[in-house]
Every structure is written in structure tokens, then in C-alpha cells.
Design an enzyme around this catalytic site. Sequence first.
Site, mmCIF file in Angstrom:
data_model
loop_
_atom_site.group_PDB
_atom_site.id
_atom_site.type_symbol
_atom_site.label_atom_id
_atom_site.label_comp_id
_atom_site.label_asym_id
_atom_site.label_seq_id
_atom_site.Cartn_x
_atom_site.Cartn_y
_atom_site.Cartn_z
ATOM 1 N N GLU A 1 0.840 -1.190 0.000
ATOM 2 C CA GLU A 1 0.000 0.000 0.000
ATOM 3 C C GLU A 1 0.883 1.251 0.000
ATOM 4 O O GLU A 1 1.939 1.277 0.650
ATOM 5 C CB GLU A 1 -0.898 0.001 1.241
ATOM 6 C CG GLU A 1 -1.785 1.231 1.353
ATOM 7 C CD GLU A 1 -2.548 1.292 2.665
ATOM 8 O OE1 GLU A 1 -3.598 1.951 2.697
ATOM 9 O OE2 GLU A 1 -2.077 0.690 3.658
ATOM 10 N N LYS B 1 -9.829 1.800 -2.103
ATOM 11 C CA LYS B 1 -9.882 1.458 -0.683
ATOM 12 C C LYS B 1 -11.218 1.954 -0.149
ATOM 13 O O LYS B 1 -11.549 3.138 -0.274
ATOM 14 C CB LYS B 1 -8.716 2.096 0.068
ATOM 15 C CG LYS B 1 -8.596 1.634 1.517
ATOM 16 C CD LYS B 1 -7.332 2.188 2.167
ATOM 17 C CE LYS B 1 -7.126 1.621 3.570
ATOM 18 N NZ LYS B 1 -5.872 2.120 4.183
ATOM 19 N N CYS C 1 -5.228 -2.941 2.897
ATOM 20 C CA CYS C 1 -4.903 -2.779 4.316
ATOM 21 C C CYS C 1 -6.124 -2.836 5.234
ATOM 22 O O CYS C 1 -6.657 -3.908 5.509
ATOM 23 C CB CYS C 1 -4.123 -1.491 4.511
ATOM 24 S SG CYS C 1 -3.246 -1.389 6.102
#
Length: 537
Positions: A268, A345, A379
Site C-alpha cells: 500500500e 480502498k 490494508c
Amino acid sequence: MTTTGKKRLETRAAVPGDARGIQRLIARAYPGMPNYSLATIRGQINNFPGGCFVALYDGKVVGYCATMRVSKGMAFSYHDWEEITANGFGTRHSAAGEWLYGYEMAVDPKLRGLRIGQRLYDERKELAEELDLHGIVIAGRMPGYARAKRRAGSPADYLEKVVQGKLRDQVISFQLKNQFEPLGVLENYLPEDKQSDGHAAHLVWRNPYVNPDEAPEMRVPRGVESVRLATCQLQARAVQDFDEFIRNIEYFVDVAADYRSDFIVFPELFTLPLLSFEQKKLSPVEAIDKLTGYTPRLTKELTRMALEYNINIIGGSHPTRADDGDIQNIAYVALRDGSVHTQEKIHPTPNEAFWWNIKGGDALDVIQTDCGPIGVLICYDSEFPELARRLVDQGARIIFVPFCTDSRLGYMRVRYCAQARAIENQCYVVMSGNVGNLPNVDNMDIQYAQSAILTPCDLPFARDGIAAESTENVETLTMADVNLADLSWARAEGTVRNLRDRRFDLYHIDWDSNPDHGHAPSGGPVPAGGHNSPGGG
């Protein structure tokens, strides 16, 4: 003189690329009913490749049917549409199931007389015979029942009258003509089917080439679908310019390709080193805004490397300014066929939102690759179980988790959740994180990572659920071969079967009503002439 021409009407196995055409067909076949999302249709196809069929007329999708393999107990016991189909995705398909279950059928109502429904049922029968299955079970619509129930009585009475020829129901009569036998009525099978008053006829077709007295031996073959995965644990270091950054990335792409890896995943925010050569100190918001300017060059370079090195690249994540002006954290996935895909995300961390004003995305879908569908959870997204479940429902067998954590505590949150996602979804999860320090870049002062390739915990896999892992806080490339066929075995015959054993009678995940993201059931078995009504089967 002999002439040859192109086929005008053909049937074949459906592929994910047919999803848009199928969605349009459903809208034509069942107007006024909620349609499938594209994600749901792709899930139906991905969860049982070869088990869904389309009919094409002059290249246009004019017929579609979806099936899955299930156990006798599941096929013959009481159920409703939502429960048995996993809310339409077909995720409860079992490679060890001895019965074929048909749960979707749609035919273009304008093409009466072409026997499209018959052709699709023939495909189902051929599939059942090819796989030595005991037969086909469906829940057929009863579209004449709501109109006739005052004189017909109960749904069971109506079905009996149709079987006896005292009443005619265009769908049930079609099924009887195709050698389906009635088992009874599934009440409240699909409440949305108003013409059937929500009920369905429980019907079975028995494969004449299988002895019903023989105990089924539907063992899943322990085949090999090998995929080589590489995860790059990347050192956060200062660079002189964009070209030096790309040279650092290309080194690992080159090495992974030399080892014939199918995928390489980077961490990331792996592009934050591009801020290290700025001449003046930038505020966090200014820094992220500056970084978004590299997006076109980055995607161009990732595409070049994927093509030149013949490898699929999961480009970690990179801050990108969206069309509405918001900055999002986006993973760019460059495939070796030259295509580029994105995954936003969904959940920015509090730090991302505070320091960089990053906004969350609102779309989550699988990406079709030459190794099958994959998913990406950046993440923090891996800490939300419903996201991984959505990807796996769509057919993902590998989920990539690029991450960026500054401490062991933060890392362990991601690690434990990633391992849980692998177990509960019976899939592989590949983690890739940053290590080292990056001075003068706010919110990237220190990094902690131990990248890993994680597996379910069952007999075919590594004893600790770890196919491979990196040394902590060291820049390195870690690789492992995984067998996708082992996932099929685990889901059908594993010690536990988390994916299939969900209680859809008690709970399910509802996504928003956007037609490209949400889902409501529709469709149904259609006789040769077609009919504008939704249902199951």
C-alpha cells in the site's frame, strides 16, 4: 455449390464477459422486477465455470440459465431461493454435489418459437450426464397459480391439477414435458414472484444413465491448478526522481518474472517515496495532492512492465484524484494482457482521513485474470469481513492485501484479520507491506511489516496456514506455489466448510440498491415461447 455461413443461434457456456448482456436479458424477460447486479452474475459464472449457459442470437444474449452442484440433502429438503443460492451468487456450489440444481432461467420474450428454453434445458441434461450426476432438481415457477388459486385451492392442489391435466400452467407443463417429476411445493420460495404467489413447484429430472440405488461417490479430484505468487516487501527509500523509483520497482518485477511468477504484489502507498525529492517541505495535504500527479505515468509504467515481463502486477496502492475532486487510495492492477483495473480502498484509516483527507470508495468487485478472478483489499479493508465475503461470493480464490503499518501492533491487526479471511472464506490471502524509514514524508516516518502468503487451515495446506512469509522488516521477495484445486476440495470435502455452511435462513449481507452493486433475485424457468415473469429455477 456449397455455401457456409455464420451461426445465427448457438448455446455455449457463459463467461464473465457475458454479464452485461445477461443483465440486459433479465431486464427484458422480467420487466418491473429488480435485476441482478453485474457482480452477482459474475459470481454465478465464476463459482461454477461450465455450469451456466447462454443462448446467443446474432451475437446477442437471448437466453441464460445458471446451475450449481449440491448434495441430495440440500436439493430435496425444504429451502427457499435466497438460502440455497447464497443470495443469488451460487456460492453454495459444491464440487462433490451429486445433484445439479437449476436456479435461474431467462429467455428473451420476443423470440418465441426458437425453443431457446428447450435448448438450455438440453445443455443442463448433457452436463448432468457428462458429470455422472444423479439428475437435476429445480424450483419451477407456477405463474398461473395467483390467478387461479380461488378455484384451484392450495398450491399443492394446483400442482396436482396441472399434473393431472385439469389445469394448464405454461411453466409447469413445460417441465413435465421435459420429464421432470413433481416432488411437492416449496412455499414462500420467492416472495417477489407475485404470479406464483411466492411459491414454486419442487421438480426433479433423474439421469437415466446413473443407477439410483448405487451410493454416490462424488469425490473431488485432487487436481492441480498451480499459481505462483510473489509478494514484494519493499524498502521505503529516498529516490532522485520518478525514473529511479520505477527502476527499483522494475527490479523486483524482473526477478519475479524470472521465477515464472503469475502475480507480484507491492505494498500500500508504495509510491510515497516519490515525495522524497521535493525541493520544499510540503504539508500532508499538499504532499498527497502532488503525488496524485504521477498517476498517468505510474499506470503507463505498470502496464509496460506487465506486458514486457509477462506477469500480473498488483500495484499496491496510490493516491488518485477522482472525477469529483476527492482523493482516493486506489490499487492499480496491470495484467499481462495489457489491461489495467482499479480497486478503491473502501475504508480510509483515521490517519488517512485526518492527514491526507482521503475519501473511501464505494465499489468492490473481482478482477478477471488469466488465473481466474481475484480480489484486492487495501490494508484496513481486510479488517472488515463482509468485504472479503463479497469478493469470494463473486468467485475470487485469491485476495491480495497491500498494507502499510508503522508498528507491530498495527501490523498484527492486519495479519490476524488476513488469516481469518483465508480461513472463513477458504481462499488464499497474499499480504505485502513497506519496511524502513522515509524521512521528511509525514505519516511515513517508520514502517513495520512481515509479508506473507496465507492459506486456509486444513489438510491440503501448510500446517500453520502459512505458505510462505518474509523476514520481518527486511526488503525481500517472497514466493510460493499454491494449488487452486485444493480450495475446491476444501470447500466440498474439507474438515469444515465455512463458505458453504453459512446460515442463509438467518442472515446475509445486503449491499446498496445501486444496480451495479446491489442485488435482488429475479429470473425463472421459461418455456419455449418465453414469458415475462420472474421466479427461480
